[in-house]
Design a protein around this motif. Structure first.
Motif, short mmCIF file in Angstrom:
data_model
loop_
_atom_site.label_atom_id
_atom_site.label_comp_id
_atom_site.label_asym_id
_atom_site.label_seq_id
_atom_site.Cartn_x
_atom_site.Cartn_y
_atom_site.Cartn_z
N ARG A 95 3.01 27.11 -14.41
CA ARG A 95 2.20 26.13 -15.07
C ARG A 95 1.03 26.74 -14.34
N ILE A 96 0.05 26.98 -14.52
CA ILE A 96 -1.26 27.18 -14.53
C ILE A 96 -2.21 26.71 -14.81
N TYR A 97 -3.43 25.39 -14.60
CA TYR A 97 -3.81 24.51 -15.76
C TYR A 97 -4.84 24.42 -15.09
N PHE A 102 -13.70 22.90 -16.08
CA PHE A 102 -13.89 23.94 -14.86
C PHE A 102 -13.11 25.33 -14.68
N GLN A 103 -12.90 25.08 -16.34
CA GLN A 103 -12.97 27.54 -16.55
C GLN A 103 -13.60 28.09 -16.33
N ARG A 104 -13.34 29.47 -16.63
CA ARG A 104 -14.25 30.32 -16.56
C ARG A 104 -15.13 30.74 -14.91
N GLY A 108 -8.56 30.27 -11.65
CA GLY A 108 -7.37 30.83 -12.23
C GLY A 108 -7.13 31.96 -11.35
N GLN A 109 -8.38 32.59 -11.30
CA GLN A 109 -7.87 33.46 -10.44
C GLN A 109 -7.46 33.19 -9.21
N TYR A 110 -8.27 32.33 -8.24
CA TYR A 110 -7.89 31.54 -7.33
C TYR A 110 -6.18 31.47 -6.98
N LEU A 129 5.71 35.45 -15.18
CA LEU A 129 5.23 33.79 -16.26
C LEU A 129 5.36 34.25 -17.40
N GLY A 130 5.60 33.04 -18.36
CA GLY A 130 5.86 33.27 -19.95
C GLY A 130 4.19 32.52 -20.67
N VAL A 131 3.76 33.21 -21.51
CA VAL A 131 3.31 32.56 -21.67
C VAL A 131 3.07 32.71 -24.12
N ASN A 137 -6.27 32.90 -25.14
CA ASN A 137 -7.29 33.49 -24.04
C ASN A 137 -6.37 33.76 -22.38
N ALA A 138 -5.65 33.18 -22.27
CA ALA A 138 -4.51 33.34 -21.30
C ALA A 138 -3.95 35.00 -21.46
N ILE A 139 -3.66 34.90 -21.92
CA ILE A 139 -3.04 36.43 -21.85
C ILE A 139 -3.78 37.03 -21.76
C1 LIG Z 1 -5.99 30.60 -18.44
C2 LIG Z 1 -6.94 29.42 -17.44
C3 LIG Z 1 -6.03 29.45 -16.49
C4 LIG Z 1 -7.52 30.69 -16.65
O1 LIG Z 1 -7.66 30.20 -15.91
P1 LIG Z 1 -10.39 30.06 -15.71
O2 LIG Z 1 -10.51 29.36 -14.40
O3 LIG Z 1 -10.49 29.74 -16.72
O4 LIG Z 1 -10.32 31.91 -15.30
P2 LIG Z 1 -11.30 32.56 -14.47
O5 LIG Z 1 -11.87 32.18 -14.36
O6 LIG Z 1 -10.22 32.89 -13.56
O7 LIG Z 1 -11.17 33.97 -15.48
C5 LIG Z 1 -10.82 35.14 -14.57
C6 LIG Z 1 -11.45 36.29 -15.30
O8 LIG Z 1 -10.72 35.84 -16.72
C7 LIG Z 1 -10.84 35.93 -17.78
N1 LIG Z 1 -10.71 35.10 -18.74
C8 LIG Z 1 -10.55 33.64 -18.05
N2 LIG Z 1 -10.37 32.97 -19.06
C9 LIG Z 1 -10.45 33.89 -20.87
C10 LIG Z 1 -11.29 33.45 -22.15
N3 LIG Z 1 -11.07 31.78 -21.99
N4 LIG Z 1 -10.97 34.45 -22.90
C11 LIG Z 1 -11.52 35.33 -22.77
N5 LIG Z 1 -11.18 36.20 -21.31
C12 LIG Z 1 -11.10 35.14 -20.27
C13 LIG Z 1 -11.96 37.15 -17.61
O9 LIG Z 1 -11.77 38.05 -17.98
C14 LIG Z 1 -12.34 35.62 -16.45
O10 LIG Z 1 -13.29 37.01 -15.60
P3 LIG Z 1 -14.92 36.65 -16.05
O11 LIG Z 1 -15.43 34.80 -16.20
O12 LIG Z 1 -15.82 36.83 -14.83
O13 LIG Z 1 -14.90 36.76 -17.31
C15 LIG Z 1 -7.55 28.92 -17.93
O14 LIG Z 1 -8.54 28.76 -18.45
C16 LIG Z 1 -6.47 27.70 -18.28
O15 LIG Z 1 -6.37 26.62 -17.61
N6 LIG Z 1 -6.42 27.69 -19.65
C17 LIG Z 1 -6.42 26.59 -20.11
C18 LIG Z 1 -4.56 26.00 -19.84
C19 LIG Z 1 -3.90 27.68 -19.94
O16 LIG Z 1 -3.42 28.21 -21.11
N7 LIG Z 1 -2.83 27.86 -18.68
C20 LIG Z 1 -2.16 28.89 -19.50
C21 LIG Z 1 -0.78 28.69 -19.53
S1 LIG Z 1 0.68 30.31 -19.94
#
Ligand SMILES: CC(C)(COP(=O)(O)OP(=O)(O)OC[C@H]1O[C@@H](n2cnc3c(N)ncnc32)[C@H](O)[C@@H]1OP(=O)(O)O)[C@@H](O)C(=O)NCCC(=O)NCCS
Length: 172
Positions: A95-97, A102-104, A108-110, A129-131, A137-139
């Motif tokens: 799980r990574i949520y 707080f997104q973007r 998530g990268q952290y 992981l499984g997605v 967005n996650a892919i």
């Molecule tokens: C997917 C998720 C974990 C990414 O975490 P985040 O903190 O939002 O992402 P980051 O800010 O670290 O993004 C790093 C890079 O990933 C890519 N990225 C992140 N979210 C994205 C999105 N929604 N659409 C497209 N690209 C995305 C971008 O390239 C981004 O870099 P940039 O912002 O400089 O363009 C988060 O958006 C999330 O929790 N989503 C909902 C839950 C989910 O789907 N979890 C995964 C289940 S498998």
């Protein structure tokens, strides 16, 4: 920006349950029926289930904070805690949520970096992981980091069978 991370323990169960339900619902409510979503939430995030997962010696949960506010969670599995038999060289991100507000912001990268550090500490060779195939967005996020698709498995949202892509990245 001030980002910090803490490892969860038994005392965190109520907050873990709350943030798990909130983020899972926000992520999947638009593409799933309320009945299937509710069935999953009840099965995956009931107290007994989370307590068992928190107590598992090969699983770890983390909270990430952004300026002292709870912003997201990470769950990793090793060894027999993995949801597929991927072997002892692998670490699963189950799980990574990140909460929507707080997104973007790089959190998530952290959390991915944190998972990589844990994996290296335990001499693992890869993360996997499984997605959900419809979670574009996650892919996109995983591909940008360097994960590649290596397979697929079934995931049940209530009584609906869905396809999760399995993605992996080798550790340097
Ligand atoms: C997917 C998720 C974990 C990414 O975490 P985040 O903190 O939002 O992402 P980051 O800010 O670290 O993004 C790093 C890079 O990933 C890519 N990225 C992140 N979210 C994205 C999105 N929604 N659409 C497209 N690209 C995305 C971008 O390239 C981004 O870099 P940039 O912002 O400089 O363009 C988060 O958006 C999330 O929790 N989503 C909902 C839950 C989910 O789907 N979890 C995964 C289940 S498998």
């Amino acid at each position: 920006m001030t980002v910090s991370i803490t490892k969860c323990s038994r005392e965190d169960l109520p907050r873990l349950r709350e943030i798990s339900i909130e983020t899972f619902t926000d992520t999947f409510k638009d593409q799933n029926s309320p009945e299937n979503l509710m069935a999953y939430l009840e099965k995956a995030f009931n107290e007994e289930q989370l307590e068992k997962e928190l107590a598992h010696s090969s699983s770890e949960f983390y909270f990430v904070y952004f300026q002292d506010e709870l912003a997201g969670l990470l769950k990793v599995n090793m060894n027999d805690a993995q949801t597929e038999p991927m072997g002892d060289d692998s670490l699963e991100i189950e799980r990574i949520y990140i909460r929507s507000q707080f997104q973007r912001k790089g959190l998530g990268q952290y959390l991915i970096n944190q998972a990589m550090d844990i994996a290296k500490t335990h001499n693992k060779k890869r993360l996997w992981l499984g997605v959900w195939e419809k979670n574009e967005n996650a892919i996109h996020f995983y591909k940008k980091i360097g994960f590649v698709q290596t397979g697929a498995h079934s995931f049940y949202m209530g009584d609906e069978e869905q396809t999760d892509f399995i993605m992996q990245i080798a550790l340097a």
